[in-house]
Design a protein around this motif. Structure first.
Motif, PDB file in Angstrom:
ATOM      1  N   GLY A   1       0.847  -1.178   0.000  1.00  0.00           N
ATOM      2  CA  GLY A   1       0.000   0.000   0.000  1.00  0.00           C
ATOM      3  C   GLY A   1       0.885   1.231   0.000  1.00  0.00           C
ATOM      4  N   CYS A   2       0.757   2.085  -1.020  1.00  0.00           N
ATOM      5  CA  CYS A   2       1.644   3.233  -1.189  1.00  0.00           C
ATOM      6  C   CYS A   2       0.912   4.513  -0.802  1.00  0.00           C
ATOM      7  CB  CYS A   2       2.110   3.335  -2.638  1.00  0.00           C
ATOM      8  SG  CYS A   2       2.978   1.864  -3.233  1.00  0.00           S
ATOM      9  N   TYR A   3       1.564   5.318   0.037  1.00  0.00           N
ATOM     10  CA  TYR A   3       0.981   6.557   0.551  1.00  0.00           C
ATOM     11  C   TYR A   3       1.871   7.727   0.147  1.00  0.00           C
ATOM     12  CZ  TYR A   3      -1.861   3.541   3.575  1.00  0.00           C
ATOM     13  OH  TYR A   3      -2.729   2.594   4.060  1.00  0.00           O
ATOM     14  N   LEU A   4       1.258   8.768  -0.408  1.00  0.00           N
ATOM     15  CA  LEU A   4       1.998   9.931  -0.892  1.00  0.00           C
ATOM     16  C   LEU A   4       1.659  11.153  -0.036  1.00  0.00           C
ATOM     17  CD1 LEU A   4       3.868  11.059  -3.117  1.00  0.00           C
ATOM     18  CD2 LEU A   4       1.817  11.460  -4.503  1.00  0.00           C
ATOM     19  N   TRP A   5       2.712  11.907   0.324  1.00  0.00           N
ATOM     20  CA  TRP A   5       2.512  13.080   1.179  1.00  0.00           C
ATOM     21  C   TRP A   5       1.644  14.124   0.489  1.00  0.00           C
ATOM     22  CZ3 TRP A   5       2.719  14.449   6.022  1.00  0.00           C
ATOM     23  CH2 TRP A   5       2.639  15.795   6.352  1.00  0.00           C
ATOM     24  N   ASN A   6       0.675  14.649   1.247  1.00  0.00           N
ATOM     25  CA  ASN A   6      -0.211  15.693   0.746  1.00  0.00           C
ATOM     26  C   ASN A   6      -0.141  16.884   1.695  1.00  0.00           C
ATOM     27  OD1 ASN A   6      -3.013  17.117   0.793  1.00  0.00           O
ATOM     28  ND2 ASN A   6      -3.047  15.959  -1.128  1.00  0.00           N
ATOM     29  N   ASP A   7       0.346  18.018   1.203  1.00  0.00           N
ATOM     30  CA  ASP A   7       0.514  19.190   2.058  1.00  0.00           C
ATOM     31  C   ASP A   7      -0.808  19.666   2.633  1.00  0.00           C
ATOM     32  OD1 ASP A   7       3.278  19.416   1.868  1.00  0.00           O
ATOM     33  OD2 ASP A   7       3.170  20.593   0.013  1.00  0.00           O
ATOM     34  N   GLY A   8      -1.845  19.675   1.812  1.00  0.00           N
ATOM     35  CA  GLY A   8      -3.130  20.160   2.268  1.00  0.00           C
ATOM     36  C   GLY A   8      -3.696  19.350   3.411  1.00  0.00           C
ATOM     37  N   ALA A   9      -3.512  18.017   3.342  1.00  0.00           N
ATOM     38  CA  ALA A   9      -4.024  17.141   4.395  1.00  0.00           C
ATOM     39  C   ALA A   9      -3.058  17.039   5.562  1.00  0.00           C
ATOM     40  CB  ALA A   9      -4.298  15.755   3.827  1.00  0.00           C
ATOM     41  N   GLY A  10      -1.810  17.403   5.333  1.00  0.00           N
ATOM     42  CA  GLY A  10      -0.803  17.250   6.387  1.00  0.00           C
ATOM     43  C   GLY A  10      -0.568  15.802   6.739  1.00  0.00           C
ATOM     44  N   ALA A  11      -0.664  14.922   5.749  1.00  0.00           N
ATOM     45  CA  ALA A  11      -0.519  13.479   5.990  1.00  0.00           C
ATOM     46  C   ALA A  11      -0.177  12.801   4.670  1.00  0.00           C
ATOM     47  CB  ALA A  11      -1.810  12.895   6.563  1.00  0.00           C
ATOM     48  N   HIS A  12       0.263  11.550   4.784  1.00  0.00           N
ATOM     49  CA  HIS A  12       0.444  10.716   3.610  1.00  0.00           C
ATOM     50  C   HIS A  12      -0.899  10.064   3.288  1.00  0.00           C
ATOM     51  CE1 HIS A  12       4.597  11.020   5.122  1.00  0.00           C
ATOM     52  NE2 HIS A  12       4.981  10.781   3.879  1.00  0.00           N
ATOM     53  N   LEU A  13      -1.422  10.296   2.094  1.00  0.00           N
ATOM     54  CA  LEU A  13      -2.720   9.759   1.703  1.00  0.00           C
ATOM     55  C   LEU A  13      -2.557   8.535   0.813  1.00  0.00           C
ATOM     56  CD1 LEU A  13      -4.683  13.040   0.858  1.00  0.00           C
ATOM     57  CD2 LEU A  13      -4.413  11.877   3.070  1.00  0.00           C
ATOM     58  N   GLY A  14      -3.483   7.590   0.954  1.00  0.00           N
ATOM     59  CA  GLY A  14      -3.431   6.390   0.129  1.00  0.00           C
ATOM     60  C   GLY A  14      -3.414   6.747  -1.346  1.00  0.00           C
ATOM     61  N   TRP A  15      -2.436   6.191  -2.064  1.00  0.00           N
ATOM     62  CA  TRP A  15      -2.259   6.527  -3.478  1.00  0.00           C
ATOM     63  C   TRP A  15      -2.495   5.333  -4.389  1.00  0.00           C
ATOM     64  CZ3 TRP A  15      -2.014  10.634  -6.504  1.00  0.00           C
ATOM     65  CH2 TRP A  15      -1.512  10.494  -7.801  1.00  0.00           C
ATOM     66  N   SER A  16      -1.862   4.193  -4.077  1.00  0.00           N
ATOM     67  CA  SER A  16      -2.002   3.027  -4.949  1.00  0.00           C
ATOM     68  C   SER A  16      -1.732   1.739  -4.179  1.00  0.00           C
ATOM     69  CB  SER A  16      -1.036   3.116  -6.141  1.00  0.00           C
ATOM     70  OG  SER A  16       0.319   2.993  -5.712  1.00  0.00           O
ATOM     71  N   ILE A  17      -2.297   0.669  -4.693  1.00  0.00           N
ATOM     72  CA  ILE A  17      -1.960  -0.687  -4.252  1.00  0.00           C
ATOM     73  C   ILE A  17      -1.052  -1.276  -5.311  1.00  0.00           C
ATOM     74  CG2 ILE A  17      -2.814  -2.984  -3.688  1.00  0.00           C
ATOM     75  CD1 ILE A  17      -3.662  -0.929  -1.646  1.00  0.00           C
ATOM     76  N   ASN A  18       0.190  -1.551  -4.946  1.00  0.00           N
ATOM     77  CA  ASN A  18       1.155  -2.106  -5.887  1.00  0.00           C
ATOM     78  C   ASN A  18       1.238  -3.616  -5.715  1.00  0.00           C
ATOM     79  OD1 ASN A  18       1.592   0.562  -6.438  1.00  0.00           O
ATOM     80  ND2 ASN A  18       3.824   0.483  -6.247  1.00  0.00           N
ATOM     81  N   VAL A  19       0.929  -4.347  -6.769  1.00  0.00           N
ATOM     82  CA  VAL A  19       1.001  -5.799  -6.752  1.00  0.00           C
ATOM     83  C   VAL A  19       2.306  -6.204  -7.426  1.00  0.00           C
ATOM     84  CG1 VAL A  19      -0.126  -7.956  -7.385  1.00  0.00           C
ATOM     85  CG2 VAL A  19      -1.508  -5.932  -6.860  1.00  0.00           C
ATOM     86  N   LEU A  20       3.115  -6.991  -6.729  1.00  0.00           N
ATOM     87  CA  LEU A  20       4.423  -7.399  -7.224  1.00  0.00           C
ATOM     88  C   LEU A  20       4.367  -8.833  -7.734  1.00  0.00           C
ATOM     89  CD1 LEU A  20       6.655  -5.975  -4.332  1.00  0.00           C
ATOM     90  CD2 LEU A  20       5.783  -4.791  -6.372  1.00  0.00           C
ATOM     91  N   THR A  21       4.832  -9.022  -8.953  1.00  0.00           N
ATOM     92  CA  THR A  21       4.943 -10.363  -9.539  1.00  0.00           C
ATOM     93  C   THR A  21       6.415 -10.739  -9.548  1.00  0.00           C
ATOM     94  OG1 THR A  21       2.984 -10.029 -10.934  1.00  0.00           O
ATOM     95  CG2 THR A  21       4.513 -11.776 -11.579  1.00  0.00           C
TER      96      THR A  21
END
Length: 351
Positions: free
Chosen positions: A303-323
């Motif tokens: 589960g990848c979370y990217l920093w968002n200045d407006g929210a002041g938090a890392h928000l969920g961005w993507s689910i990365n599936v690794l093969t």
């Protein structure tokens, strides 16, 4: 589709035919019906996902199927198991859904890969995209002795993506036979067709799927790798992204690695193109990342979370599936969208 509810499928009588909850449910006791279907909900949901390629569609299809079953339960005659009858209802419901929209796709289905990073890539909203499957709690399931695919193999990305290239009837026949272990005669009755038609659909479906899935499944690969090593690979991938360390990331990848990001249309193939994308986009332009390990489609995921200045938090961005291939990452499929996180039991944000 009233024939769905006649339950004239072949096979042994249901063990639960005399279950007092069945009698109560037939008399309109919805709590009794809930108790009857609860043990089967997880495997029915997985079946709907395999048919439709979307967790959200599977949610809707299962809800619709159980409503149909509830309304038609009085006509369930007990000539088959309740499980067989519910699979009939769920399969018919999914086939109705397939008729109303096109197949779900991955970026690799739409066109050739990009040689260089595409900055400013935008989502293709007109495409019905394949989605990830949160497989926590997915077990082997009570498949019949003739089933070929393990339950976890049958939610792997390559398999589910291959299914999307099949017409609905072929998709249903393959899943009911190869994954769930129903006989061709049972499937013929479930789908209101002939055994000959089922066998023909199976032959065509097997040919298409065999051409599109790798010879070694992810379950076979993961069994050959120590669990601790898999965790190390996932942790190393996450740490490389968080540190912006291109060398550490490249060291984890195969030479022919691919990276795709539905609903973004562009995708990348080969170490040179993937490295250029990684350096240009997630390692530099995106900002600060955090990650949580998860499991998706029977494969390691993040589960990848990217920093968002407006929210002041890392928000969920993507689910990365690794093969994986061996101990390296051969494919990264980043399912972009905060709406994926709730179904995986992941928080919407991190500090």
């Amino acid at each position: 589709m009233s024939e769905v509810f006649s339950a004239r499928t072949a096979g042994p009588a249901a063990e639960g035919a005399q279950d007092p909850d069945l009698a109560r449910a037939r008399d309109g006791d919805d709590a009794a019906f809930t108790r009857l279907v609860q043990p089967l909900r997880r495997e029915l949901h997985a079946h709907c996902y395999r048919m439709l390629g979307s967790t959200h569609d599977a949610d809707d299809a299962l809800q619709d199927a159980l409503l149909r079953a509830w309304r038609g339960l009085a006509r369930f005659e007990g000539r088959s198991s309740l499980r067989s009858w519910l699979y009939t209802v769920a399969t018919r419901t999914c086939l109705d859904t397939i008729e109303t929209r096109g197949r779900r796709a991955l970026p690799v289905d739409l066109g050739p890969s990009s040689d260089r990073a595409v900055v400013g890539d935008v989502p293709l909203v007109e495409v019905a995209w394949l989605g990830p499957y949160p497989d926590a709690g997915l077990g082997d399931g009570p498949a019949g002795p003739g089933a070929r695919y393990e339950q976890r193999e049958a939610v792997e990305l390559a398999f589910v993506a291959a299914l999307q290239h099949l017409p609905g009837n072929q998709r249903a026949a393959l899943l009911l036979f190869e994954v769930l272990g129903f006989s061709a005669a049972e499937i013929a009755t479930m789908m209101s067709t002939s055994t000959m038609s089922v066998n023909s659909a199976l032959a065509r479906a097997r040919k298409v799927v065999a051409e599109k899935i790798p010879s070694v499944t992810q379950q076979q690969t993961l069994r050959r790798i120590d669990d601790a090593r898999v965790r190390e690979i996932v942790a190393g991938y996450s740490a490389a992204l968080e540190r912006g360390d291109a060398d550490a990331l490249v060291a984890l990848l195969t030479e022919d690695v691919t990276w795709s990001m539905p609903p973004l249309g562009h995708w990348y193939h080969g170490l040179r193109a993937v490295t250029d994308f990684a350096v240009q986009i997630p390692l530099t332009r995106c900002g600060n990342w955090r990650h949580l390990p998860t499991s998706a489609n029977g494969q390691p995921g993040v589960g990848c979370y990217l920093w968002n200045d407006g929210a002041g938090a890392h928000l969920g961005w993507s689910i990365n599936v690794l093969t994986l291939r061996g101990e390296r990452i051969a494919e990264i499929t980043s399912f972009v969208g905060a709406d994926h996180f709730a179904s995986f039991g992941l928080p919407a944000s991190l500090p």
